[in-house]
Design a protein around this motif. Structure first.
Motif: not given
Length: 312
Positions: A56-72
């Motif tokens: 679960h913790a890793e999934r939360v971090f993945l979602v946070q990272t996605a905002f930075a990686e996707l841009g916008g």
């Protein structure tokens, strides 16, 4: 300008959706839909073998990272799910929980973004990490027989620009050397320009690199600036291979430079720049390169994660 190699783009590796989903409620509009292949960020690892808690913790971090990686500025649950490889309902539940935890905010129907509290965490992490930087810069100036030394960091309000935060120039009058405040604060702000700019650019995520490549070359840039994007991209691969960049009149006519990256916890934070007149340093000698890289390494260690007392 050095050898040219082609920079490779980020690779994506497949990962299976986590069967131990913590979500029991599907996101709006996702119920009954067939599972579709997901794109996974390059640094993501499979969560299938994780325990329930760490998964679960890793999934939360993945979602946070996605905002930075996707841009916008904002993204919907479906876009985040596509990028992370997570189920839509899991992403939706994480976003909803993050709103109450003040990590995310809903900006429009179905669109979310990181709150400014995420930036506050970053500024807190930076606290005290530049202690002693001036000593490092002065030591580099002495080791390079009076070179002008500048410390550039990624601009806090734009991940695709840099900002000069400190320098060691001795008694030099920058105006007498042909450098104006506009040179230091405007021309050198672009990551397209100069050894320090390209050093930072080489280690940024691809989405930010593409933003910089779309920018025009500053009008005041020197004659040696990279104007062709293909050559610029090739130079970034060279920076990563060598661990430093050499600049030949990129920012200003008559000045050559050497720069090395400052890395904190695996992320690029800035660069140390050594600048000398072309007449004095037509080509950077090995001693200058090594001294610059060592100064950057010291500042990198200043910001590196430190083990706790019981791990030391």
């Amino acid at each position: 300008m050095g050898q040219r190699t082609t920079a490779s783009g980020p690779s994506a590796s497949a990962t299976a959706p986590d069967p131990a989903s913590d979500a029991t409620t599907a996101a709006p509009g996702t119920a009954g839909q067939a599972e579709k292949p997901r794109q996974v960020p390059k640094n993501a690892s499979s969560t299938a073998s994780r325990t329930s808690g760490s998964g679960h913790a890793e999934r939360v971090f993945l979602v946070q990272t996605a905002f930075a990686e996707l841009g916008g500025s904002a993204h919907g649950p479906g876009e985040i799910a596509e990028f992370t490889g997570l189920d839509d309902s899991v992403v939706y539940r994480i976003l909803q929980s993050g709103i109450y935890q003040r990590i995310f905010e809903r900006v429009d129907r179905g669109l979310y973004r990181l709150r400014t509290s995420a930036a506050q965490l970053a500024f807190t992490a930076l606290d005290h990490r530049l202690d002693g930087a001036q000593t490092v810069l002065r030591d580099l100036r002495e080791a390079t027989d009076g070179g002008l030394v500048f410390l550039y960091m990624v601009a806090p309000f734009s991940g695709a620009q840099r900002q000069c935060v400190d320098m060691a120039v001795g008694d030099s009058d920058l105006a007498e050397l042909g450098m104006t405040p506009r040179d230091v604060l405007s021309v050198t702000r672009s990551l397209r320009t100069g050894a320090s700019g390209r050093t930072i650019l080489a280690y940024l995520p691809e989405v930010l690199q593409q933003r910089v490549l779309a920018e025009p070359v500053p009008d005041q840039a020197g004659p040696g600036v990279y104007r062709d994007n293909g050559a610029l991209v090739a130079s970034l691969a060279e920076v990563r291979d060598l661990g430093h960049a050499l600049g030949y009149e990129e920012c200003m006519a008559g000045w050559n430079s050497c720069a090395a990256p400052i890395m904190w916890d695996g992320s690029i934070m800035g660069a140390v720049l050594l600048l000398k007149l072309k007449s004095v340093m037509p080509v950077a000698p090995d001693g200058v390169i090594e001294a610059t890289k060592e100064a950057a390494a010291v500042l990198s260690r200043h910001g590196a994660a430190r083990p706790s007392a019981d791990q030391a």
